[in-house]
Design a protein around this motif. Structure first.
Motif, PDB file in Angstrom:
ATOM      1  N   PHE A  99      -0.446 -36.895 -42.286  1.00 18.43           N
ATOM      2  CA  PHE A  99      -0.142 -35.578 -41.738  1.00 18.43           C
ATOM      3  C   PHE A  99      -0.842 -34.480 -42.532  1.00 18.43           C
ATOM      4  N   ASP A 100      -1.325 -33.485 -41.811  1.00 22.47           N
ATOM      5  CA  ASP A 100      -1.609 -32.195 -42.416  1.00 22.47           C
ATOM      6  C   ASP A 100      -0.262 -31.568 -42.775  1.00 22.47           C
ATOM      7  N   TRP A 101      -0.269 -30.535 -43.623  1.00 22.64           N
ATOM      8  CA  TRP A 101       0.997 -29.895 -44.000  1.00 22.64           C
ATOM      9  C   TRP A 101       1.210 -28.561 -43.276  1.00 22.64           C
ATOM     10  N   ASP A 102       0.436 -27.519 -43.646  1.00 22.58           N
ATOM     11  CA  ASP A 102       0.649 -26.185 -43.075  1.00 22.58           C
ATOM     12  C   ASP A 102       0.305 -26.175 -41.589  1.00 22.58           C
ATOM     13  N   GLY A 103       1.254 -25.750 -40.778  1.00 23.87           N
ATOM     14  CA  GLY A 103       1.031 -25.676 -39.342  1.00 23.87           C
ATOM     15  C   GLY A 103       1.284 -26.977 -38.614  1.00 23.87           C
ATOM     16  N   THR A 104       1.539 -28.056 -39.364  1.00 25.23           N
ATOM     17  CA  THR A 104       1.844 -29.356 -38.751  1.00 25.23           C
ATOM     18  C   THR A 104       3.253 -29.812 -39.105  1.00 25.23           C
ATOM     19  N   LEU A 105       3.586 -29.776 -40.395  1.00 25.98           N
ATOM     20  CA  LEU A 105       4.939 -30.115 -40.836  1.00 25.98           C
ATOM     21  C   LEU A 105       5.739 -28.876 -41.218  1.00 25.98           C
ATOM     22  N   MET A 106       5.059 -27.859 -41.756  1.00 29.16           N
ATOM     23  CA  MET A 106       5.775 -26.658 -42.228  1.00 29.16           C
ATOM     24  C   MET A 106       5.293 -25.415 -41.492  1.00 29.16           C
ATOM     25  N   ASP A 107       6.247 -24.567 -41.149  1.00 29.71           N
ATOM     26  CA  ASP A 107       5.961 -23.304 -40.465  1.00 29.71           C
ATOM     27  C   ASP A 107       5.624 -22.239 -41.513  1.00 29.71           C
ATOM     28  N   SER A 108       4.403 -22.297 -42.029  1.00 23.68           N
ATOM     29  CA  SER A 108       3.998 -21.450 -43.152  1.00 23.68           C
ATOM     30  C   SER A 108       2.889 -20.478 -42.787  1.00 23.68           C
ATOM     31  N   ILE A 109       2.501 -20.424 -41.539  1.00 21.12           N
ATOM     32  CA  ILE A 109       1.324 -19.656 -41.144  1.00 21.12           C
ATOM     33  C   ILE A 109       1.496 -18.164 -41.423  1.00 21.12           C
ATOM     34  N   ALA A 110       2.646 -17.609 -41.071  1.00 16.16           N
ATOM     35  CA  ALA A 110       2.865 -16.176 -41.261  1.00 16.16           C
ATOM     36  C   ALA A 110       2.749 -15.792 -42.730  1.00 16.16           C
ATOM     37  N   LYS A 111       3.298 -16.611 -43.615  1.00 15.86           N
ATOM     38  CA  LYS A 111       3.215 -16.308 -45.049  1.00 15.86           C
ATOM     39  C   LYS A 111       1.777 -16.407 -45.535  1.00 15.86           C
ATOM     40  N   ILE A 112       1.030 -17.399 -45.073  1.00 13.95           N
ATOM     41  CA  ILE A 112      -0.371 -17.536 -45.474  1.00 13.95           C
ATOM     42  C   ILE A 112      -1.163 -16.292 -45.067  1.00 13.95           C
ATOM     43  N   VAL A 113      -0.985 -15.840 -43.838  1.00 17.15           N
ATOM     44  CA  VAL A 113      -1.695 -14.655 -43.356  1.00 17.15           C
ATOM     45  C   VAL A 113      -1.324 -13.435 -44.194  1.00 17.15           C
ATOM     46  N   ARG A 114      -0.051 -13.273 -44.464  1.00 19.11           N
ATOM     47  CA  ARG A 114       0.425 -12.118 -45.227  1.00 19.11           C
ATOM     48  C   ARG A 114      -0.138 -12.139 -46.659  1.00 19.11           C
ATOM     49  N   CYS A 115      -0.182 -13.315 -47.282  1.00 22.36           N
ATOM     50  CA  CYS A 115      -0.676 -13.404 -48.658  1.00 22.36           C
ATOM     51  C   CYS A 115      -2.183 -13.188 -48.724  1.00 22.36           C
ATOM     52  N   PHE A 116      -2.919 -13.638 -47.724  1.00 25.30           N
ATOM     53  CA  PHE A 116      -4.350 -13.343 -47.680  1.00 25.30           C
ATOM     54  C   PHE A 116      -4.575 -11.839 -47.556  1.00 25.30           C
ATOM     55  N   ALA A 117      -3.835 -11.187 -46.657  1.00 25.74           N
ATOM     56  CA  ALA A 117      -4.009  -9.747 -46.468  1.00 25.74           C
ATOM     57  C   ALA A 117      -3.728  -8.997 -47.765  1.00 25.74           C
TER      58      ALA A 117
END
Length: 229
Positions: A10-28
């Motif tokens: 399995f991939d992790w982010d976006g496959t097992l864990m709903d972490s996309i919003a946090k990733i986008v926010r931390c990049f910004a």
């Protein structure tokens, strides 16, 4: 009779864990800290799944090395320490993984996260014991290079034909294809069905519950308790 796929990676982010919003926010936040241009949410979402260095290079192709390094370091600080927003596993993931493991599947992770980040979320979610192998982008070439998958196969002593890669990005699909491995796409992450379908996955599924049910049908898993948990 053994299932067609003995090993599910399995991939992790976006496959097992709903972490996309946090990733986008931390990049910004990292772009702002480094005084770098923010390429916008769509561009950030598109590179989720790559190793951090490769992602920043894709997002800031005109930036110098110093600026890119600053973005990388500030992103790590925001994601690991400054942004305390919780992240949850997608519905059905924990029970589904537990049930698959109980039915004899070997489970593994190939992720664009760094080792420190993956170890942290595995600890926080209490799921580390479910995976026989994990591989991160700071331990091998970044996706879509197949090295992470090749390393996992070598560790568990299986051939590519006995394994299945499950992921939400074209990088996952390309990585699996390069490794000679079957692939299963999920559409609830960052890349849409049309993009994912270009890489000939066995199926494109819209929830982890559908992933679990698909694996159950293909491998003969009889329990359906996980999908209701």
């Amino acid at each position: 009779m053994k299932p067609r796929h003995e090993l599910i990676i399995f991939d992790w982010d976006g496959t097992l864990m709903d972490s996309i919003a946090k990733i986008v926010r931390c990049f910004a936040a990292a772009f702002e800290d480094a005084g770098a241009p923010d390429p916008g949410e769509d561009a950030i979402r598109h590179i989720i799944g790559l190793g951090l260095g490769e992602a920043v290079t894709e997002l800031l192709p005109e930036a110098n090395a110093t600026t890119r390094d600053q973005v990388v370091e500030r992103y790590r600080q925001h994601f690991l320490h400054l942004d305390q927003t919780g992240m949850e596993l997608f519905p059905g993931v924990r029970a589904g993984l537990e049930d698959l493991s109980a039915h004899g599947y070997l489970l593994a992770i190939a992720t664009g996260k760094a080792r420190r980040g993956l170890d942290r979320v595995l600890r926080d979610t209490g799921t580390a014991h479910l995976f026989c192998a994990t591989r991160c982008a700071d331990e091998a070439f970044s996706k879509p290079h197949p090295r992470m998958l090749e390393d996992i196969l070598e560790q568990v002593g299986l051939e590519a034909g006995t394994a299945l890669m499950v992921g939400d990005t074209t990088y996952d699909m390309q990585m699996a294809r390069h490794a000679g491995m079957d692939r299963l796409a999920v559409t609830y992450g960052v890349h849409g069905r049309e993009l994912l379908a270009e890489h000939d996955p066995l199926a494109c599924l819209d929830s982890f519950t559908e992933v679990y049910e698909w694996l159950r049908r293909m491998g003969g898993v009889s329990s359906v308790t996980a999908v209701n948990s």
